[in-house]
Design a protein around this motif. Structure first.
Motif, PDB file in Angstrom:
ATOM      1  N   ASN A 256      43.807  34.985  53.356  1.00  0.00           N
ATOM      2  CA  ASN A 256      44.253  34.286  54.563  1.00  0.00           C
ATOM      3  C   ASN A 256      43.082  33.666  55.318  1.00  0.00           C
ATOM      4  OD1 ASN A 256      46.257  33.325  56.278  1.00  0.00           O
ATOM      5  ND2 ASN A 256      46.068  35.071  57.670  1.00  0.00           N
ATOM      6  N   MET A 257      42.127  33.154  54.561  1.00  0.00           N
ATOM      7  CA  MET A 257      40.991  32.448  55.153  1.00  0.00           C
ATOM      8  C   MET A 257      40.397  31.529  54.094  1.00  0.00           C
ATOM      9  SD  MET A 257      38.003  35.398  55.368  1.00  0.00           S
ATOM     10  CE  MET A 257      38.976  36.406  56.476  1.00  0.00           C
ATOM     11  N   SER A 258      39.582  30.586  54.544  1.00  0.00           N
ATOM     12  CA  SER A 258      38.995  29.631  53.613  1.00  0.00           C
ATOM     13  C   SER A 258      37.848  30.253  52.824  1.00  0.00           C
ATOM     14  CB  SER A 258      38.479  28.405  54.377  1.00  0.00           C
ATOM     15  OG  SER A 258      37.354  28.761  55.157  1.00  0.00           O
ATOM     16  N   ILE A 259      37.472  29.590  51.734  1.00  0.00           N
ATOM     17  CA  ILE A 259      36.340  30.056  50.946  1.00  0.00           C
ATOM     18  C   ILE A 259      35.083  30.114  51.807  1.00  0.00           C
ATOM     19  CG2 ILE A 259      34.866  29.570  48.954  1.00  0.00           C
ATOM     20  CD1 ILE A 259      37.703  30.405  48.209  1.00  0.00           C
TER      21      ILE A 259
ATOM     22  N   ALA B 192      30.986  33.302  54.738  1.00  0.00           N
ATOM     23  CA  ALA B 192      30.310  33.582  56.008  1.00  0.00           C
ATOM     24  C   ALA B 192      30.511  35.025  56.449  1.00  0.00           C
ATOM     25  CB  ALA B 192      30.818  32.624  57.086  1.00  0.00           C
ATOM     26  N   ARG B 193      31.705  35.545  56.235  1.00  0.00           N
ATOM     27  CA  ARG B 193      31.996  36.899  56.709  1.00  0.00           C
ATOM     28  C   ARG B 193      31.520  37.985  55.760  1.00  0.00           C
ATOM     29  NH1 ARG B 193      37.981  39.429  57.190  1.00  0.00           N
ATOM     30  NH2 ARG B 193      37.503  39.825  54.985  1.00  0.00           N
ATOM     31  N   ASP B 194      31.758  37.780  54.460  1.00  0.00           N
ATOM     32  CA  ASP B 194      31.536  38.851  53.487  1.00  0.00           C
ATOM     33  C   ASP B 194      30.408  38.597  52.494  1.00  0.00           C
ATOM     34  OD1 ASP B 194      33.795  40.399  54.449  1.00  0.00           O
ATOM     35  OD2 ASP B 194      35.053  38.876  53.505  1.00  0.00           O
ATOM     36  N   GLY B 195      29.922  37.350  52.409  1.00  0.00           N
ATOM     37  CA  GLY B 195      28.830  37.039  51.499  1.00  0.00           C
ATOM     38  C   GLY B 195      29.312  36.590  50.130  1.00  0.00           C
ATOM     39  N   GLU B 196      28.397  35.982  49.386  1.00  0.00           N
ATOM     40  CA  GLU B 196      28.762  35.429  48.081  1.00  0.00           C
ATOM     41  C   GLU B 196      29.105  36.508  47.072  1.00  0.00           C
ATOM     42  OE1 GLU B 196      27.183  32.342  44.625  1.00  0.00           O
ATOM     43  OE2 GLU B 196      25.890  32.801  46.327  1.00  0.00           O
TER      44      GLU B 196
ATOM     45  N   PHE C 172      30.535  39.377  47.467  1.00  0.00           N
ATOM     46  CA  PHE C 172      31.916  39.816  47.696  1.00  0.00           C
ATOM     47  C   PHE C 172      32.893  38.773  47.153  1.00  0.00           C
ATOM     48  CE2 PHE C 172      35.801  39.738  50.191  1.00  0.00           C
ATOM     49  CZ  PHE C 172      36.191  41.071  50.212  1.00  0.00           C
ATOM     50  N   PHE C 173      32.620  37.511  47.457  1.00  0.00           N
ATOM     51  CA  PHE C 173      33.508  36.435  46.986  1.00  0.00           C
ATOM     52  C   PHE C 173      33.567  36.398  45.465  1.00  0.00           C
ATOM     53  CE2 PHE C 173      33.774  32.114  45.252  1.00  0.00           C
ATOM     54  CZ  PHE C 173      35.066  31.793  45.641  1.00  0.00           C
ATOM     55  N   ARG C 174      32.409  36.519  44.812  1.00  0.00           N
ATOM     56  CA  ARG C 174      32.389  36.439  43.348  1.00  0.00           C
ATOM     57  C   ARG C 174      33.171  37.590  42.717  1.00  0.00           C
ATOM     58  NH1 ARG C 174      31.749  31.247  42.602  1.00  0.00           N
ATOM     59  NH2 ARG C 174      29.865  30.459  43.613  1.00  0.00           N
ATOM     60  N   ASP C 175      33.111  38.772  43.333  1.00  0.00           N
ATOM     61  CA  ASP C 175      33.909  39.893  42.832  1.00  0.00           C
ATOM     62  C   ASP C 175      35.398  39.584  42.935  1.00  0.00           C
ATOM     63  OD1 ASP C 175      31.782  41.484  42.107  1.00  0.00           O
ATOM     64  OD2 ASP C 175      31.717  42.579  44.002  1.00  0.00           O
ATOM     65  N   ARG C 176      35.806  39.050  44.074  1.00  0.00           N
ATOM     66  CA  ARG C 176      37.219  38.707  44.268  1.00  0.00           C
ATOM     67  C   ARG C 176      37.636  37.582  43.315  1.00  0.00           C
ATOM     68  NH1 ARG C 176      36.550  42.681  45.897  1.00  0.00           N
ATOM     69  NH2 ARG C 176      37.043  43.688  47.881  1.00  0.00           N
ATOM     70  N   GLU C 177      36.723  36.650  43.095  1.00  0.00           N
ATOM     71  CA  GLU C 177      36.995  35.538  42.191  1.00  0.00           C
ATOM     72  C   GLU C 177      37.303  36.050  40.791  1.00  0.00           C
ATOM     73  OE1 GLU C 177      34.945  31.267  41.701  1.00  0.00           O
ATOM     74  OE2 GLU C 177      33.629  32.926  41.144  1.00  0.00           O
ATOM     75  N   THR C 178      36.498  36.975  40.308  1.00  0.00           N
ATOM     76  CA  THR C 178      36.719  37.546  38.984  1.00  0.00           C
ATOM     77  C   THR C 178      38.052  38.282  38.920  1.00  0.00           C
ATOM     78  OG1 THR C 178      34.348  37.792  38.585  1.00  0.00           O
ATOM     79  CG2 THR C 178      35.814  39.156  37.260  1.00  0.00           C
TER      80      THR C 178
END
Length: 206
Positions: free
Chosen positions: A70-73, A78-82, A84-90
């Motif tokens: 429920n938020m943009s990439i 900005a909030r959680d760092g790259e 964290f994002f890469r883990d979610r992406e996988t």
């Protein structure tokens, strides 16, 4: 097709079922097709057209991540760092590969991850939409929706990204090269032709 705006606009027409799309019942998709490549390569536009052509769902991993969070990439970064994002992406790519077979567009950086490449190779098939730097620049230079290009030298930034990512994209299972005069229909047909070389991915029903 110099501007990405016209490229995307035509994709919307195709996605609505434009009459020039051949009846999709001719094919059975056995594995999800994962489109990889640079921004401006046409992953979304070509992916939507191909999904209509094959009568399968079109999915976008970035859109799925944004919906789940429920938020943009950019906000996730900005909030959680790259990391964290890469883990979610996988996790999202893995989930989508386990679902109904379809066409999956991934973010430009997703294929740089070895675990993502291995995951995609095991459960689907990767197709690199290969476009040269000049073509990519012609499509993105007038857009202000590319956060990575909000720099003092956007062309230089794009060139650096292209050169860095090229060795990773070259590891894709299949490669389809774009040309400046290719329409969305043509590029989707070229991808379809490449997929027909993989009997484990695409089966003709005629």
């Amino acid at each position: 097709m110099g501007k990405i705006t016209s490229f995307s606009g035509k994709a919307r027409n195709i996605a609505k079922g434009a009459p020039n799309v051949t009846a999709p019942e001719r094919w059975k998709l056995k594995k999800t097709v994962v489109l990889v490549g640079m921004m401006g390569a046409g992953k979304t536009a070509v992916g939507k057209a191909l999904a209509v052509r094959l009568a399968v769902p079109f999915l976008d991993s970035d859109a799925e991540i944004e919906q789940a969070a429920n938020m943009s990439i950019a906000e996730i970064f900005a909030r959680d760092g790259e990391a964290f994002f890469r883990d979610r992406e996988t996790q999202v790519i893995d989930r989508l590969l386990e679902g109904e077979r379809g066409i999956l567009s991934t973010g430009g950086g997703a294929f740089l991850s070895e675990r993502n490449r291995n995951l995609i190779s095991r459960k689907g098939v990767s197709v690199w939409l290969k476009a040269d730097l000049a073509l990519l620049w012609s499509r993105v230079k007038h857009k202000d929706t590319r956060p990575l290009l909000r720099t003092a030298d956007p062309y230089g930034t794009l060139r650096d990204l292209y050169e860095t990512r090229l060795p990773f994209y070259q590891q894709a299972d299949l490669t389809v090269t774009a040309q400046p005069d290719y329409s969305i229909d043509t590029m989707a047909e070229k991808v379809l032709e490449a997929l027909t070389t993989r009997e484990d991915v695409l089966e003709g029903l005629t």
